[in-house]
Each structure stands twice: as C-alpha cells, then as structure tokens.
Design an enzyme around this catalytic site. Structure first.
Site, PDB file in Angstrom:
ATOM      1  N   TYR A   1       0.845  -1.217   0.000  1.00  0.00           N
ATOM      2  CA  TYR A   1       0.000   0.000   0.000  1.00  0.00           C
ATOM      3  C   TYR A   1       0.872   1.257   0.000  1.00  0.00           C
ATOM      4  O   TYR A   1       1.132   1.848   1.048  1.00  0.00           O
ATOM      5  CB  TYR A   1      -0.911   0.019   1.240  1.00  0.00           C
ATOM      6  CG  TYR A   1      -1.766  -1.223   1.427  1.00  0.00           C
ATOM      7  CD1 TYR A   1      -2.567  -1.725   0.400  1.00  0.00           C
ATOM      8  CD2 TYR A   1      -1.790  -1.887   2.656  1.00  0.00           C
ATOM      9  CE1 TYR A   1      -3.357  -2.855   0.586  1.00  0.00           C
ATOM     10  CE2 TYR A   1      -2.578  -3.014   2.852  1.00  0.00           C
ATOM     11  CZ  TYR A   1      -3.352  -3.497   1.819  1.00  0.00           C
ATOM     12  OH  TYR A   1      -4.131  -4.611   2.017  1.00  0.00           O
TER      13      TYR A   1
ATOM     14  N   TYR B   1       1.179  -0.771  -6.869  1.00  0.00           N
ATOM     15  CA  TYR B   1      -0.221  -0.933  -6.461  1.00  0.00           C
ATOM     16  C   TYR B   1      -1.150  -0.796  -7.661  1.00  0.00           C
ATOM     17  O   TYR B   1      -0.966   0.066  -8.513  1.00  0.00           O
ATOM     18  CB  TYR B   1      -0.589   0.129  -5.418  1.00  0.00           C
ATOM     19  CG  TYR B   1      -2.009  -0.011  -4.902  1.00  0.00           C
ATOM     20  CD1 TYR B   1      -2.306  -0.891  -3.871  1.00  0.00           C
ATOM     21  CD2 TYR B   1      -3.052   0.726  -5.455  1.00  0.00           C
ATOM     22  CE1 TYR B   1      -3.608  -1.032  -3.401  1.00  0.00           C
ATOM     23  CE2 TYR B   1      -4.364   0.593  -4.997  1.00  0.00           C
ATOM     24  CZ  TYR B   1      -4.630  -0.295  -3.971  1.00  0.00           C
ATOM     25  OH  TYR B   1      -5.913  -0.437  -3.506  1.00  0.00           O
TER      26      TYR B   1
ATOM     27  N   GLN C   1     -13.860   6.445   2.696  1.00  0.00           N
ATOM     28  CA  GLN C   1     -13.641   5.378   3.687  1.00  0.00           C
ATOM     29  C   GLN C   1     -14.283   5.816   4.996  1.00  0.00           C
ATOM     30  O   GLN C   1     -14.672   6.983   5.127  1.00  0.00           O
ATOM     31  CB  GLN C   1     -12.137   5.140   3.878  1.00  0.00           C
ATOM     32  CG  GLN C   1     -11.642   3.915   3.128  1.00  0.00           C
ATOM     33  CD  GLN C   1     -10.226   3.505   3.522  1.00  0.00           C
ATOM     34  OE1 GLN C   1      -9.439   4.314   3.945  1.00  0.00           O
ATOM     35  NE2 GLN C   1      -9.926   2.226   3.348  1.00  0.00           N
TER      36      GLN C   1
ATOM     37  N   GLY D   1     -14.136  -0.291   4.023  1.00  0.00           N
ATOM     38  CA  GLY D   1     -12.893  -0.632   4.708  1.00  0.00           C
ATOM     39  C   GLY D   1     -12.738  -2.126   4.901  1.00  0.00           C
ATOM     40  O   GLY D   1     -11.663  -2.611   5.227  1.00  0.00           O
TER      41      GLY D   1
ATOM     42  N   ASP E   1     -12.972  -4.886   2.742  1.00  0.00           N
ATOM     43  CA  ASP E   1     -13.061  -5.108   1.298  1.00  0.00           C
ATOM     44  C   ASP E   1     -13.786  -6.355   0.786  1.00  0.00           C
ATOM     45  O   ASP E   1     -14.641  -6.274  -0.065  1.00  0.00           O
ATOM     46  CB  ASP E   1     -11.648  -5.145   0.699  1.00  0.00           C
ATOM     47  CG  ASP E   1     -10.867  -3.890   1.012  1.00  0.00           C
ATOM     48  OD1 ASP E   1     -11.372  -3.038   1.752  1.00  0.00           O
ATOM     49  OD2 ASP E   1      -9.743  -3.772   0.509  1.00  0.00           O
TER      50      ASP E   1
ATOM     51  N   ARG F   1      -5.807 -13.048  -0.094  1.00  0.00           N
ATOM     52  CA  ARG F   1      -6.330 -11.841  -0.743  1.00  0.00           C
ATOM     53  C   ARG F   1      -7.608 -12.175  -1.531  1.00  0.00           C
ATOM     54  O   ARG F   1      -7.909 -13.340  -1.777  1.00  0.00           O
ATOM     55  CB  ARG F   1      -5.278 -11.279  -1.726  1.00  0.00           C
ATOM     56  CG  ARG F   1      -3.997 -10.784  -1.093  1.00  0.00           C
ATOM     57  CD  ARG F   1      -4.122  -9.432  -0.421  1.00  0.00           C
ATOM     58  NE  ARG F   1      -4.674  -8.399  -1.267  1.00  0.00           N
ATOM     59  CZ  ARG F   1      -4.906  -7.154  -0.868  1.00  0.00           C
ATOM     60  NH1 ARG F   1      -4.626  -6.788   0.365  1.00  0.00           N
ATOM     61  NH2 ARG F   1      -5.436  -6.259  -1.675  1.00  0.00           N
TER      62      ARG F   1
ATOM     63  N   TYR G   1      -8.116 -12.255   4.807  1.00  0.00           N
ATOM     64  CA  TYR G   1      -8.426 -10.834   4.745  1.00  0.00           C
ATOM     65  C   TYR G   1      -9.644 -10.489   5.612  1.00  0.00           C
ATOM     66  O   TYR G   1      -9.608 -10.703   6.809  1.00  0.00           O
ATOM     67  CB  TYR G   1      -8.634 -10.532   3.265  1.00  0.00           C
ATOM     68  CG  TYR G   1      -8.290  -9.143   2.781  1.00  0.00           C
ATOM     69  CD1 TYR G   1      -7.234  -8.416   3.282  1.00  0.00           C
ATOM     70  CD2 TYR G   1      -9.048  -8.576   1.750  1.00  0.00           C
ATOM     71  CE1 TYR G   1      -6.943  -7.155   2.772  1.00  0.00           C
ATOM     72  CE2 TYR G   1      -8.750  -7.324   1.231  1.00  0.00           C
ATOM     73  CZ  TYR G   1      -7.703  -6.614   1.763  1.00  0.00           C
ATOM     74  OH  TYR G   1      -7.422  -5.381   1.246  1.00  0.00           O
TER      75      TYR G   1
ATOM     76  N   GLU H   1      -0.783  -7.285   9.258  1.00  0.00           N
ATOM     77  CA  GLU H   1      -2.036  -6.626   8.862  1.00  0.00           C
ATOM     78  C   GLU H   1      -3.246  -7.319   9.506  1.00  0.00           C
ATOM     79  O   GLU H   1      -4.161  -6.673   9.980  1.00  0.00           O
ATOM     80  CB  GLU H   1      -2.129  -6.672   7.325  1.00  0.00           C
ATOM     81  CG  GLU H   1      -3.206  -5.808   6.712  1.00  0.00           C
ATOM     82  CD  GLU H   1      -3.205  -5.908   5.175  1.00  0.00           C
ATOM     83  OE1 GLU H   1      -2.414  -6.713   4.616  1.00  0.00           O
ATOM     84  OE2 GLU H   1      -4.007  -5.196   4.548  1.00  0.00           O
TER      85      GLU H   1
HETATM   86  C1  9YW Z   1      -6.840  -2.715  -0.908  1.00  0.00           C
HETATM   87  C2  9YW Z   1      -4.896   0.193   3.581  1.00  0.00           C
HETATM   88  C3  9YW Z   1      -6.202  -0.475   3.223  1.00  0.00           C
HETATM   89  C4  9YW Z   1      -7.254  -0.377   4.336  1.00  0.00           C
HETATM   90  C5  9YW Z   1      -8.474  -1.226   4.013  1.00  0.00           C
HETATM   91  C6  9YW Z   1      -8.016  -2.632   3.718  1.00  0.00           C
HETATM   92  C7  9YW Z   1      -7.001  -2.637   2.582  1.00  0.00           C
HETATM   93  C8  9YW Z   1      -6.701  -1.877   0.291  1.00  0.00           C
HETATM   94  O1  9YW Z   1      -5.897  -1.837   2.943  1.00  0.00           O
HETATM   95  O2  9YW Z   1      -7.573  -2.196   1.378  1.00  0.00           O
HETATM   96  O3  9YW Z   1      -6.130  -2.489  -1.889  1.00  0.00           O
HETATM   97  O4  9YW Z   1      -7.616  -3.636  -0.897  1.00  0.00           O
HETATM   98  O5  9YW Z   1      -9.082  -3.472   3.438  1.00  0.00           O
HETATM   99  O6  9YW Z   1      -9.379  -1.191   5.076  1.00  0.00           O
HETATM  100  O7  9YW Z   1      -7.618   0.940   4.528  1.00  0.00           O
HETATM  101  O8  9YW Z   1      -4.406  -0.343   4.752  1.00  0.00           O
END
Ligand code: 9YW
Length: 435
Positions: free
Chosen positions: A30, A82, A108, A168, A170, A202, A358, A402
């Site tokens: 991220y 990303y 978010q 949040g 996902d 994932r 996840y 995470e």
């Molecule tokens: C993604 C950054 C983010 C969080 C989310 C989490 C994940 C990003 O990571 O999502 O690409 O899927 O689900 O809550 O803000 O940490």
C-alpha cells in the site's frame, strides 16, 4: 516487554512515514495515503510526536474536494507497486475534485472527528493542538455535510456506501449476495497485491472484476453522487461506516463547544445525529441476530451476516443498555470462545468464515480498537480488557502484521499472521493500547 513493543511500533511508523508528511499503510503493498489508516496512524503519533500526528491529518485534508468529499486514497506521487492507481480512478472526472492532488472517487469510514478529539485528549488539552483543531475542524464538518446532503437518500440519518472499498472491509462475505446481481466483464489487468502477499490471503481475480466494474459505472457518471445513487449496483448502509460517522459527530459537537464557536454547525450535526441513532436502531438492528447488520438498499433487505462491524455501534453509544447486553451475548457466543482471540472480522460459526482470508475471518487491530472503545463506553470492563490484552498478545507473538488468525491453535501449524508486515495502524494502535 511494553517498552520494546512500543519501540518497535515507533520504528514501523517511522519507516512508513514519507517526506510529504504522510504515512503509508505498508511498504510495497500500500504505497499511498489511505484515509482511515491516516486517522488511526495519527493516534499512534500523538503519543510520541504530536507534530507528525497533526501533519498526517493536515496532509489528508489537503486533498479534500470542493464539495467536502475526502477521498479514500490520496496519490501524492506515482508508484507501480499498487493496482488500481490514479490512472484508473481518474478523480479529476468530478468537477469539484482537488486540483492539487489526485485521488480515488471513493471514501472510507469517517474517523477524523474522533481522531481530532483523541489528539486533544492525548495532548492533555494542549492549546497548540486546540489551535490545530480550530484550523482543521471545519473541513471535517464539511465532510459530514457532504455525507448527509449527498448520501442520505431517504433522509434517515444513515449514509450509503457505493463500493465495498468504501466500507474498509473489502472482501467481507457480506458482499457475496450482491456480486451475483451484476455481471462484470473479465477485465485484463495486472494485480500487484498478490505479488506482495500470498494470493490465498487476498480477494480473487473475479472479485476484483466486480470492484473495478462498480468504479467504471461511477466514472461513467463523473462520480456524480445523485447518479451513483441511481445507478450503482452496490448501495449499502453499513453499520461500521455509520457508527464512525456518529462517533465523529459527537466529537465535532464537543470540539465546537470547546472552541466556543460553530453553534449552527453543532446544531446541524445534533439533528442529523439524533436521526442517525434512531435509524441505526430501527433499520440496522436485527433482533434475532442480536446484532447490527448491513442494509442493502438495492434489494431493500438486511444482509444476514454478523461481522466485527456489527459491534462498532457501541463506540458511538447507539444501542440502549438492554440492546448492548444482547450485542455482548452475540459477541461472547459467536466470537468469544476460549479457543479464540477476539475479535474475528466475520462470524466464526458461519460456513463462510475463513480464518486466513483478509476480511473473511481474521482479527484486525483497528476493529479491536473500535470494539474496545465501545466496550469501555458501556462499562463491559472485563471484555474490554480481554480485547486489549489479546490484541497486544497477537502482535507480541507474531509482529506488526495486517491481520491475524483468531484460532489459538491453528491446525495447519502455519504462521497465524497474514497480509502485509510492518503495518502502520497495527503499530500505531498498539502504541495507544500500551499507553
Ligand atoms: C486494498 C490500507 C487499506 C485499508 C483497508 C483494507 C485494505 C486496500 O488496505 O484495502 O487495496 O484492498 O481493506 O481497510 O484501509 O491499509
């Protein structure tokens, strides 16, 4: 142990801090600024570097749009680690999008109100921090107005999300009933997340097709809220998202009081707040589940799944005392067995529960922090202490991951800690837990 954990946590945050004055959630996985991450990250900084805490929030608020919208990712620079990045999201399609910074056209959970309040508390009511709040609070207020004026389509004090990334959480099983209502193309794209993390931890490629499809629809309408409300195949009232909004309302009302200004704004929030609390209790509470659930505005039904989001309303003081007892029963019975760490992100007694994947089961430290605050608020001290201690234990045992397996004995004998390591909000909220 405490000192060394805090020291390690600080190291994680410092390594993820960027020159632009913001912090990435995790390296590689991220590489940008995420909205609710930044809020939680600021809480960690507040304990040892208030300057960084304030800078973190200021850099996020700097990306606010002309209509009060605060995006879920701010792309301060390019990165090829990303997907999907700024060229996919194209926030500039919206006429009021920030001209300075590219972002997504998604939001978010609205955590910034209570984060501002927390900074002031941690600072021991420092006047410099109050001055910072004075400078920034109207932006957060405008963000709440954005939600109420654009996303509360039934005027019930509850605001919708139009994408699972807005929740949040996902790939929660929650959304499994919604995916079959759309039939996205098989997009061709190069996933990056699965190069950083074991793909089995994932979302699947097909799930990503759906995620992209909803955004394609929103882009077709230049991210116009009214059009999205009309056309998005995904439109949900999320108990976590709305609880964060309500808890942040309370904080903004209190802060305007301390600042001795903004009476009209506080009044506006109070009215929306009362409506929202009522809406949560009438529309999102499901008696026989003993939990707050997600409401699907497309099918006009509650989604029949209990998750860690179901307990977030405690933090906002939404349930009555009696209802809070019911929630605790649900938490204990379904999530709180002796063989489990609190709190799984999805109902461990459900067939869709997956302890490694996840948001389909693992424990997340930010959700534990929210639930901890809620339990404290209602005086469930033992359970609150358990959530806090188990959060600390998981990190002490496995490092700053995470997400974590909630099973105390993992039959596969693997690591029990998943996703990205050196994850910022795990570090920052651990600092808060240890203070
Ligand atoms: C993604 C950054 C983010 C969080 C989310 C989490 C994940 C990003 O990571 O999502 O690409 O899927 O689900 O809550 O803000 O940490």
């Amino acid at each position: 142990m405490k000192e060394s954990l805090v020291k390690q946590a600080i190291e994680v945050l410092e390594n993820n801090h960027q020159d632009g004055g913001f912090t990435i959630p995790a390296q590689g996985l991220y590489p940008f600024q995420w909205k609710w991450d930044s809020g939680f990250i600021a809480i960690g900084y507040a304990h040892y570097d208030m300057g960084k805490a304030m800078q973190e929030l200021a850099s996020l608020l700097n990306a606010q749009w002309g209509n009060g919208f605060i995006p879920h990712i701010v792309f301060h620079y390019d990165s090829d680690t990303y997907f999907p990045g700024p060229d996919f999201h194209r926030s500039q399609l919206h006429p009021l999008a920030s001209k300075k910074l590219r972002s997504t056209g998604l939001v978010q959970p609205p955590v910034l109100g209570f984060v501002l309040e927390k900074l002031y508390e941690v600072s021991n009511r420092n006047p410099t921090v109050l001055g910072f709040i004075d400078d920034q609070i109207d932006k957060v207020y405008e963000n709440h107005v954005y939600f109420y004026e654009n996303r509360d389509i039934n005027n019930e004090g509850l605001v919708y999300i139009y994408h699972n990334w807005e929740s949040g959480t996902d790939n929660s099983p929650m959304w499994d009933d919604i995916w079959p209502t759309m039939n996205p193309p098989e997009y061709e794209f190069e996933r990056k997340d699965t190069t950083h993390v074991d793909p089995s931890q994932r979302p699947t490629k097909r799930e990503y097709d759906h995620y992209l499809y909803i955004i394609e629809i929103a882009k077709q309408y230049n991210y116009d809220d009214a059009k999205i409300a009309q056309h998005s195949p995904f439109l949900v009232l999320d108990p976590l998202f709305n609880a964060m909004l309500l808890r942040s309302n309370e904080a903004l009302i209190k802060l305007y009081g301390l600042l001795k200004r903004g009476e009209g704004k506080a009044q506006y929030l109070k009215e929306k707040h009362a409506l929202g609390v009522q809406g949560m209790n009438t529309k999102l509470y499901h008696e026989s589940s003993g939990a707050y659930l997600h409401f699907d505005l497309r099918s006009n039904t509650l989604l029949p799944y209990i998750s860690s989001s179901s307990f977030a309303p405690l933090y906002a003081g939404v349930p009555s005392g009696e209802r809070a007892q019911q929630l605790i029963q649900t938490l204990k019975e379904k999530f709180g067995g002796e063989d489990k760490y609190l709190c799984a992100s999805f109902d461990p007694t459900h067939e869709k529960f997956n302890p490694k994947k996840y948001w389909r089961g693992p424990v997340w430290i930010n959700m534990n922090w929210i639930i901890y605050q809620g339990l404290k608020r209602y005086g469930f001290e033992d359970l609150a202490t358990r959530v806090k201690n188990e959060s600390i234990e998981l990190v002490a045992k496995h490092s700053f991951y995470e997400y974590f397996d909630c099973r105390k004995v993992n039959p596969d004998g693997d690591s029990n800690a998943y996703g990205g390591n050196n994850f910022s909000w795990t570090a920052s909220l651990l600092i808060d837990f240890l203070n």
